[in-house]
Design an enzyme around this catalytic site. Structure first.
Site, PDB file in Angstrom:
ATOM      1  N   ARG A  37     -15.402 -30.813  41.768  1.00 27.43           N
ATOM      2  CA  ARG A  37     -16.495 -31.514  41.078  1.00 27.43           C
ATOM      3  C   ARG A  37     -16.829 -30.804  39.770  1.00 27.43           C
ATOM      4  O   ARG A  37     -17.139 -31.456  38.766  1.00 27.43           O
ATOM      5  CB  ARG A  37     -17.721 -31.593  42.009  1.00 27.43           C
ATOM      6  CG  ARG A  37     -18.922 -32.288  41.411  1.00 27.43           C
ATOM      7  CD  ARG A  37     -18.660 -33.771  41.174  1.00 27.43           C
ATOM      8  NE  ARG A  37     -19.713 -34.369  40.367  1.00 27.43           N
ATOM      9  CZ  ARG A  37     -19.718 -34.388  39.027  1.00 27.43           C
ATOM     10  NH1 ARG A  37     -18.726 -33.859  38.331  1.00 27.43           N
ATOM     11  NH2 ARG A  37     -20.724 -34.942  38.380  1.00 27.43           N
ATOM     12  N   ARG A 103     -16.795 -38.827  45.134  1.00 28.35           N
ATOM     13  CA  ARG A 103     -17.806 -39.754  45.626  1.00 28.35           C
ATOM     14  C   ARG A 103     -18.343 -40.766  44.614  1.00 28.35           C
ATOM     15  O   ARG A 103     -19.268 -41.526  44.940  1.00 28.35           O
ATOM     16  CB  ARG A 103     -18.972 -38.980  46.231  1.00 28.35           C
ATOM     17  CG  ARG A 103     -19.840 -38.225  45.249  1.00 28.35           C
ATOM     18  CD  ARG A 103     -21.118 -38.960  44.931  1.00 28.35           C
ATOM     19  NE  ARG A 103     -21.989 -38.182  44.067  1.00 28.35           N
ATOM     20  CZ  ARG A 103     -22.531 -38.656  42.973  1.00 28.35           C
ATOM     21  NH1 ARG A 103     -22.304 -39.903  42.597  1.00 28.35           N
ATOM     22  NH2 ARG A 103     -23.325 -37.906  42.244  1.00 28.35           N
ATOM     23  N   THR A 147     -20.891 -44.187  53.846  1.00 26.36           N
ATOM     24  CA  THR A 147     -21.712 -44.866  52.848  1.00 26.36           C
ATOM     25  C   THR A 147     -22.126 -46.254  53.340  1.00 26.36           C
ATOM     26  O   THR A 147     -21.384 -46.909  54.086  1.00 26.36           O
ATOM     27  CB  THR A 147     -20.930 -45.009  51.524  1.00 26.36           C
ATOM     28  OG1 THR A 147     -21.693 -45.791  50.615  1.00 26.36           O
ATOM     29  CG2 THR A 147     -19.576 -45.690  51.709  1.00 26.36           C
ATOM     30  N   SER A 189     -15.575 -50.884  45.693  1.00 26.69           N
ATOM     31  CA  SER A 189     -14.871 -50.046  44.711  1.00 26.69           C
ATOM     32  C   SER A 189     -13.772 -49.309  45.469  1.00 26.69           C
ATOM     33  O   SER A 189     -13.764 -49.299  46.708  1.00 26.69           O
ATOM     34  CB  SER A 189     -15.825 -49.014  44.088  1.00 26.69           C
ATOM     35  OG  SER A 189     -16.153 -48.009  45.050  1.00 26.69           O
ATOM     36  N   TYR A 191     -13.493 -46.118  45.596  1.00 25.66           N
ATOM     37  CA  TYR A 191     -14.189 -45.060  46.351  1.00 25.66           C
ATOM     38  C   TYR A 191     -14.713 -45.602  47.681  1.00 25.66           C
ATOM     39  O   TYR A 191     -14.480 -45.011  48.746  1.00 25.66           O
ATOM     40  CB  TYR A 191     -15.355 -44.484  45.517  1.00 25.66           C
ATOM     41  CG  TYR A 191     -16.440 -43.935  46.405  1.00 25.66           C
ATOM     42  CD1 TYR A 191     -16.232 -42.766  47.133  1.00 25.66           C
ATOM     43  CD2 TYR A 191     -17.649 -44.624  46.591  1.00 25.66           C
ATOM     44  CE1 TYR A 191     -17.206 -42.285  48.001  1.00 25.66           C
ATOM     45  CE2 TYR A 191     -18.616 -44.154  47.452  1.00 25.66           C
ATOM     46  CZ  TYR A 191     -18.389 -42.984  48.157  1.00 25.66           C
ATOM     47  OH  TYR A 191     -19.341 -42.526  49.032  1.00 25.66           O
ATOM     48  N   HIS A 192     -15.433 -46.733  47.632  1.00 26.74           N
ATOM     49  CA  HIS A 192     -15.987 -47.272  48.879  1.00 26.74           C
ATOM     50  C   HIS A 192     -14.863 -47.647  49.853  1.00 26.74           C
ATOM     51  O   HIS A 192     -15.021 -47.537  51.068  1.00 26.74           O
ATOM     52  CB  HIS A 192     -16.884 -48.482  48.588  1.00 26.74           C
ATOM     53  CG  HIS A 192     -18.208 -48.122  47.953  1.00 26.74           C
ATOM     54  ND1 HIS A 192     -18.457 -48.265  46.609  1.00 26.74           N
ATOM     55  CD2 HIS A 192     -19.354 -47.624  48.485  1.00 26.74           C
ATOM     56  CE1 HIS A 192     -19.697 -47.868  46.339  1.00 26.74           C
ATOM     57  NE2 HIS A 192     -20.266 -47.472  47.463  1.00 26.74           N
ATOM     58  N   LYS A 195     -13.826 -44.915  52.130  1.00 27.36           N
ATOM     59  CA  LYS A 195     -14.744 -44.667  53.256  1.00 27.36           C
ATOM     60  C   LYS A 195     -14.477 -45.644  54.411  1.00 27.36           C
ATOM     61  O   LYS A 195     -14.716 -45.315  55.567  1.00 27.36           O
ATOM     62  CB  LYS A 195     -16.199 -44.788  52.784  1.00 27.36           C
ATOM     63  CG  LYS A 195     -16.599 -43.751  51.756  1.00 27.36           C
ATOM     64  CD  LYS A 195     -16.814 -42.396  52.397  1.00 27.36           C
ATOM     65  CE  LYS A 195     -17.286 -41.370  51.402  1.00 27.36           C
ATOM     66  NZ  LYS A 195     -17.580 -40.065  51.973  1.00 27.36           N
ATOM     67  N   ASN A 250     -31.928 -41.583  39.802  1.00 29.24           N
ATOM     68  CA  ASN A 250     -31.982 -40.337  39.027  1.00 29.24           C
ATOM     69  C   ASN A 250     -31.685 -40.598  37.553  1.00 29.24           C
ATOM     70  O   ASN A 250     -32.261 -39.964  36.668  1.00 29.24           O
ATOM     71  CB  ASN A 250     -31.016 -39.294  39.605  1.00 29.24           C
ATOM     72  CG  ASN A 250     -31.624 -38.555  40.790  1.00 29.24           C
ATOM     73  OD1 ASN A 250     -32.727 -38.890  41.244  1.00 29.24           O
ATOM     74  ND2 ASN A 250     -30.934 -37.561  41.296  1.00 29.24           N
ATOM     75  N   ARG A 332     -19.546 -53.470  36.439  1.00 32.15           N
ATOM     76  CA  ARG A 332     -18.978 -53.570  37.794  1.00 32.15           C
ATOM     77  C   ARG A 332     -18.732 -55.021  38.168  1.00 32.15           C
ATOM     78  O   ARG A 332     -19.270 -55.936  37.540  1.00 32.15           O
ATOM     79  CB  ARG A 332     -19.951 -52.966  38.813  1.00 32.15           C
ATOM     80  CG  ARG A 332     -20.352 -51.559  38.465  1.00 32.15           C
ATOM     81  CD  ARG A 332     -21.233 -50.965  39.529  1.00 32.15           C
ATOM     82  NE  ARG A 332     -21.650 -49.632  39.122  1.00 32.15           N
ATOM     83  CZ  ARG A 332     -22.035 -48.679  39.947  1.00 32.15           C
ATOM     84  NH1 ARG A 332     -22.083 -48.910  41.245  1.00 32.15           N
ATOM     85  NH2 ARG A 332     -22.390 -47.496  39.510  1.00 32.15           N
TER      86      ARG A 332
END
Ligand code: NAD
Ligand code: USQ
Length: 410
Positions: A37, A103, A147, A189, A191-192, A195, A250, A332
């Protein structure tokens, strides 16, 4: 004997505060991380908004403050399976908490290379870990960070998303039979998608080898500090704000602190589930302390405390800060509006008392985003990854604002 816990990805946003929490609670903790990271920060030319220390300095300061030692193993769980096995055999953990994956959904969609890297890293890492647990012959409880995105976000509008398993009835020759199946996967995505593949690996190793596994389907995490990371500046947690790694709330908090318009993608009608980092670490402790019994199927918890639309979040942040809200073309491919109802009774049943958005929000804005606003590189705020080739062609250069308002339209 004190319970030993190995934290994979323990230098990251969720892993670092979890390691400190569990160490502070008397568990014997060790961290595995390949510091990838931090290398991605170099690749993206962007740093955490908060000035995080090197892992060595972090651990030295924790030792000085708490008197507790946390050994660190620098290894890549996707590329070094033998070293991972040796680490498990040496440390002999009762539980392993697995955070060690790439992630960020936007990062995973950046280029073909980023898609390959995310799949190779996440899927191989999880498989190497499961195979190593089997090979060690040790009775280890695996707790994995999954997730909410494995479910999609409310495919059947208004139907509550269950905790992992969907009760169904199947017509057979002798009539209707009831059974539970894993909730159908609907990733948004690459990434998803990794999972959802992790889920099948867990299903198989649980069935075949009897591994004890808890999979935590977590929503978007917000906030920065926990009681442990707040004890000394050297222990501060990371705060991602850039278009790839920064998560929506954030980002909005940081944007309001520096006077940047809040970057709502598309309509802002996307509903997502949220959890504060303080509750993330509490949930993980609860999961570690409540392992499934030998022979039980994979335990699945929904690790979320509340749901909001992106537009509602923007309005909340705008109300407390006076920030302007700006709608951008969505980089997206996702539904413009969705309802999201999530069953989250298991953690509540174990005694979780959630931190809600309204309580913690101001503190985060004032204490963190404003204090470190000088470290922000404004050029990193707008999104730079697109979901499809066509979007890359249509939205070349900087993301185009489509409307500006003082109130999100929802
Ligand atoms: P992060 O990127 O801050 O931390 C992940 C850590 O894992 C990093 O320190 C990285 O160096 C390490 N890592 C990655 N691949 C590795 C490998 N092959 N070998 C060893 N170390 C490796 O991410 P995070 O926000 O802390 O997320 C942790 C986990 O929680 C992830 O699996 C993520 O999918 C899940 N999660 C995060 C959020 C969120 O909002 N942050 C929400 C839901 C689920
Ligand atoms: N969004 C905006 N503006 C922004 C950033 C995001 O409108 O500036 C929107 C996105 O389009 C999306 C929503 O906010 O609809 C959430 O985006 P996000 O970047 O906050 O979260 P996401 O990409 O889903 O990923 C994050 C974590 C990931 C975790 C996931 C949980 O990075 O590791 O798995 O949240 S969940 O969303 O529940 O699947």
């Amino acid at each position: 004997m004190t319970k030993r816990i190995l934290i994979l990805g323990g230098d990251g946003f969720c892993g670092w505060p979890t390691a400190l929490r569990l160490s502070g609670q008397g568990f014997e903790v060790a961290i595995v991380d390949n510091l990838s990271r931090r290398n991605i920060d170099n690749e993206l030319c962007c740093e955490s908004l908060t000035p995080i220390q090197t892992i060595g300095k972090r651990l030295q300061s924790w030792r000085d403050i708490s008197g507790r030692d946390v050994p660190f193993f620098n290894l890549d769980i996707a590329a070094q399976p033998q070293e991972l096995l040796a680490c498990i055999n040496q440390f002999k953990p009762a539980a392993i908490v697995h955070f060690a994956e790439q992630r960020a959904a936007p990062y995973s969609m950046k280029t073909a290379w980023h898609k390959r890297y995310t799949v190779d890293n996440n899927v191989s890492g999880t498989n190497n870990l499961l195979a190593a647990i089997v090979e060690s012959g040790l009775d280890i409880h695996l707790v994995h960070l999954g997730t909410m995105g494995v479910y999609g976000y409310g495919r059947v509008s208004g139907a509550a998303i269950p905790e992992g398993y969907l009760p169904v009835q199947i017509e057979t020759e002798s009539g209707w039979q009831k059974t539970d199946i894993l909730h159908p996967a609907d990733p948004g995505s690459i990434y998803h998608t990794t999972k959802t593949i992790d889920q099948l690996l867990f299903y198989f190793y649980n069935k075949n080898d009897g591994l004890r596994i808890t999979d935590l389907h977590q929503g978007v995490v917000w906030g920065t500090q926990t009681p442990e990371t707040a004890q000394h500046p050297d222990l501060i947690n990371r705060f991602d704000y850039d278009g790839d790694y920064g998560t929506v709330l954030n980002r909005f908090l940081m944007q309001s602190a520096i006077g940047h318009p809040l970057t709502v993608y598309g309509t802002g009608g996307q509903t997502r589930a949220f959890i504060h980092i303080r509750d993330t670490v509490r949930c993980i402790q609860l999961a570690v302390e409540n392992p499934p019994a030998a022979g039980e199927r994979v335990e699945i918890f929904n690790q979320v405390t509340e749901t909001w639309t992106v537009a509602e979040l923007a309005q909340k942040v705008a109300r407390i800060s006076g920030a302007q809200i700006r709608h951008y073309q969505n980089p997206r491919k996702e539904a413009t509006h969705n309802k999201l109802v999530v069953d989250r009774n298991k953690f509540m049943g174990l005694g979780l008392n959630p931190t809600t958005l309204d309580e913690g929000l101001l503190d985060e804005v004032v204490d963190i985003a404003r204090r470190y606003q000088d470290r922000c590189d404004v050029a990193r705020i707008l999104p730079s990854s697109r979901w499809t080739r066509q979007q890359s062609l249509d939205q070349q250069g900087e993301a185009a604002p489509v409307t500006v308002s003082n109130q999100a339209t929802g």
